[in-house]
Design an enzyme around this catalytic site. Structure first.
Site, short mmCIF file in Angstrom:
data_model
loop_
_atom_site.label_atom_id
_atom_site.label_comp_id
_atom_site.label_asym_id
_atom_site.label_seq_id
_atom_site.Cartn_x
_atom_site.Cartn_y
_atom_site.Cartn_z
N GLY A 1 -8.78 9.77 8.58
CA GLY A 1 -9.19 9.98 9.96
C GLY A 1 -10.27 11.02 10.17
N ALA B 1 -9.56 5.51 3.02
CA ALA B 1 -9.44 6.65 3.94
C ALA B 1 -10.64 7.58 3.90
CB ALA B 1 -8.19 7.48 3.66
N GLY B 2 -10.97 8.11 5.07
CA GLY B 2 -11.96 9.16 5.20
C GLY B 2 -13.36 8.68 5.51
N LYS C 1 0.88 -1.17 0.00
CA LYS C 1 0.00 0.00 0.00
C LYS C 1 0.91 1.22 0.00
CE LYS C 1 -3.27 2.73 2.62
NZ LYS C 1 -3.96 2.97 3.89
N ASN D 1 -9.89 2.14 8.68
CA ASN D 1 -9.29 1.79 9.96
C ASN D 1 -9.93 2.59 11.10
OD1 ASN D 1 -7.56 1.30 12.14
ND2 ASN D 1 -5.73 1.33 10.92
#
Lengths: 68, 258, 258, 68, 258, 258, 68, 68
Positions: free
Chosen positions: B156, B183-184, B95, B205
């Protein structure tokens, strides 16, 4: 004696120390896979026994950690 | 449940999950189990006690590992990190993160293309964490990427898909590529929406790890990707501007007839 | 999977599903099965061959029945229809629709309160199809409604939640009531979003029945309500304006240290 | 004779016909549950045998159908 | 600048402005001047020193006065307040507010129709502060309202138009009525958007009075309604999904030819 | 009206306007007049009769000229075009367009930085038409750009600001730069919104030229930038989630007291 | 004596006091337009001289103020 | 004779024709400012009299036009 850093910690070694000697000494209690870079350049495992460390070398030994 | 192809792997789940930020390793382990994810992201850091415990858990989980180059701010750093990761984890998957800005943690388009180009020549399967910029994505494809991972929003933030128009454009223009929103995302509905747009999967995550109850949130996202994928495959109805009755008007009693 | 209480019933699924607009009764039956819904909406119409087949299917499905008063434009019509439905279906549940406008098919706040008031006195469990107007909802509660079914968008438009602010207000102001989003949903992510806002369930028909593949879409919505509910219960992370790394910064190699 | 409508269809009945007589005649082949309203007012099942139909009555007999 | 008709008045400005919440009467006076508004809203309260100064300023401003029934929670209260206002201000105009909820300060549809019906019979020109509910608006029209003032968002929130779909529907369904967005606007662009949708005007207070610089903000809103109205009249281009070049492709040099 | 600094010029209007796509040169001329714009964009093309008439009109308009490199797909093409434009128009200003994709007409981040770097060394004042990508913008600043012109949406789509979050980030991160939203605006409210975000100006063409009434639309945009700028300078109220009364509660009659 | 309230303040009046007498007394220094309601019901100006106040009356006298 | 293109139109010129000769001939009726590129490279005005055209040259002469 040579001054260099291992994961940013200053260490001193006798001249002509090989990378695998350093690793044997410093990582004896570690049961984690790791990889090594010297001065920001990856060093494949097969070369550990062929690489002599130099004054000022910056050695990184990295292992698995959490990540996103 | 149907399967899909991610690089050289056949997978069932369309959720890829991170291993960071959980309250404990135990909760991480339960969350990953609950999520159904078959691919987990990890990083390389200096040894620590925490790293040792993590490694033991990770082996026990027996998931496909996707190492990241998180924290790299240049192509050179990312390349070195990728090379180390390949040796440590025994996988050519990477990644690829090349961060261009400290505050938004957004991908650096320039460093990203440079690093991807090098790594692909070295045999890596590059999963580039990229923006939703079409031209950047074209460049990544030109240097050999078969997978693209545009952000939904900055890492995040939990904002979901801040630019669905751009994501739709990517899907339309790269019908053959594997596209994953990375992400996001903050809520299961965000993941469902990404899949409904035709994205092949999502990677997240924080939204799980930082939920009040990460294990339950992992379950939520597991269902969300199934929901969104089913919706995409089943063909979502076009949005209409005028209301249309569902109950039939034929056979209505006389008092409903006018 | 946990259960919830809808009026006097304990249910598992938070999806309520309509029976209209399917390409065939067979697909209707499969879709309802696939959806996991335990409550299905039906109407009263004059007898027809189609009605006969439908009735046979419906009995075989063995779901909890929620008759509607679709097509009614006045309280009086809706009350008569509800009374007939109670006798036909042997249930005091009634999805109360009093339509106020031909084009938007939106609920008539005035007729709705009047009909709800009468029907509750006659012992019905009223499921009012209403707008997201807080004052209307207060009136419905004052006349005895324990369940509210505000629209997401006009019937059959598939727009999703056009006014999430109003829906959030309803949830905040009626923490004890059963709140179900009825009408206007188009995609599984819309259903997930409704559940994430704390709504107890969703009721829909067109989005499933008119999908290219209704059975698969039903599966999508089944997962979507599970996803959204899990997200709500697990506690969705607050949205942030600033990016935050997931992978730890501690233990980074020197080349990532600055 | 009385003229009235059943589900909007004109029908004629002899005076003093009761609702259950009409239903028996018109619904004999039907195996569906139904409910009845006369002139827009619900007529409970128990009253079928007590209700005489009147000139101009508008009778609705409704049964289950699909609905959203 | 073209004129328009508001009830029995011919006006130039499409901005109606409130008189409350300014840092001082002097700033109120300057803001109203800067706004170009020809109609100002006022209330009735018990006498006070502040009231005396305000009255003097108001007379000097020489604007058309629109008294409100702010704070009324029932039709009866609103009717009495309207009757008193007619006598005090010598105008049959009344901004009819019947509040249905303490927290959202939203209009009560039920009380509003009741009060409007009575007041119109008594000869008032009713400006009802209402929600964007189509059926409510139809009822208001049925009892004689020629002007509707749906909210953009709850009073004082500055959220702008939270449900443009509902507002568009009102404009489409009531082409002949005077429609004014009242309450909830926060920025000049919100006012422009309302006018672009075909609304005849906007009424606001907080966004100007509570700006850092109310006088300058009043100027901003003055221009905003002119901007939005010109846009509406000039015919806004339809939104397109595909990019289209503005600079001509004909006559491009050879190196641009492919 | 206050002035602002654009490169080496002091301007009054914050609207920059294109010269293409008008129904006629006459309407172009009137629209530019009505818009109040002091800067107009032009292109270079092979000679034509139309070009001759245009040139005469342009000279008569006596506006500051900003030549573009529209249609260029590489840095090299853009550089040659810029050099030719400097000689033809006698200005070192250049609106730098390096298109990366035929369908979205979006800027090519890679070619853009390359061309900007070269042109700045040759003494040009580069106005780069760019995306809202922060890292791209940082690179442009690093090579010497003092002005950035991120898109609002793809050229000619009229969608307005599709990613306000990204635009806000740019404004926050480049407080000293001149930021102009270029392309994608469709309505005056879009322009007002851009100015409210703190952007220094907007550049547009299609929304005016393709309106039903371009001259009136030009007026609309003239007011819109004034509205948005005044709003920005006056300090827009923060959005609130809870309603707040504007009319005072103190001094209410007893019937409003509870 | 009568007990009543004027804008929520308790006041006492002799029986048979008319509204305009009260207003003359209480509003002598006020230069503001006003309107009056008794017990929540509007009282037009022309009736001030015809209305006798009663025990317990609640009188409101309202004048212009700022409003949104 | 040389074969080249001017704004994509094929033209033929005698060898050793200078750029300013070509321009004089082809642009005599044009009252528009223009700039020239040969083979995609900008040619400043001052060089027109110094540049000899070559076989296969692709010459562009561009002038002001509308633009967004």
């Amino acid at each position: 004696m040579l001054s260099l850093t291992l994961n940013s910690q200053p260490i001193t070694l006798s001249p002509n120390t090989l990378l695998d000697q350093l690793l044997a000494q410093y990582l004896e209690n570690i049961d984690l896979p790791f990889a090594v870079a010297i001065n920001g350049v990856f060093v494949p495992r097969q070369q550990y026994s062929k690489i002599a460390l130099n004054q000022g070398d910056s050695i990184e030994v990295l292992s698995p950690n959490v990540g996103g | 449940m149907s399967t899909w192809q991610l690089a050289d792997q056949v997978l069932t789940s369309r959720l890829l999950i991170g291993t960071a930020l959980y309250p404990s390793l135990d909760i991480m382990q339960q969350s990953i189990q609950a999520s159904g994810a078959e691919v987990v992201t990890v990083s390389l850091r200096r040894q620590s006690t925490a790293g040792q415990s993590f490694w033991n858990e990770l082996k026990a989980l027996n998931r496909r590992i996707l190492p990241n180059t998180a924290g790299c701010y240049s192509a050179k750093e990312a390349i070195t990190t990728a090379q180390m990761a390949r040796e440590v984890f025994g996988t050519h998957w990477i990644k690829l993160e090349v961060i261009g800005d400290d505050y938004t943690l957004q991908p650096d388009p320039f460093g990203l293309v440079e690093a991807a180009s090098t790594l692909i020549k070295e045999g890596f399967e590059v999963f580039p964490y990229c923006t939703d910029d079409l031209v950047l994505c074209q460049r990544l494809v030109e240097v050999g990427c078969r997978i693209l991972m545009p952000w939904g929003a900055p890492i995040g933030t939990g904002k979901g898909l801040i630019n669905p128009y751009a994501l739709k454009t990517l899907r339309a223009r790269f019908p053959e590529l594997t596209l994953i929103v990375d992400a996001g995302l903050g809520a299961p509905s965000h993941a469902a929406q990404a899949l409904e747009l035709g994205f092949d999967g999502v990677l997240l995550n924080t939204a799980i790890a930082q939920a009040h109850n990460p294990v339950q949130m992992a379950t939520g996202f597991k269902y969300a990707v199934q929901a969104g994928r089913a919706g995409f495959e089943a063909g979502i109805m076009p949005e209409r501007d005028l209301a249309q009755p569902s109950t039939p008007v034929l056979g209505k009693p006389f008092w409903l007839a006018n």
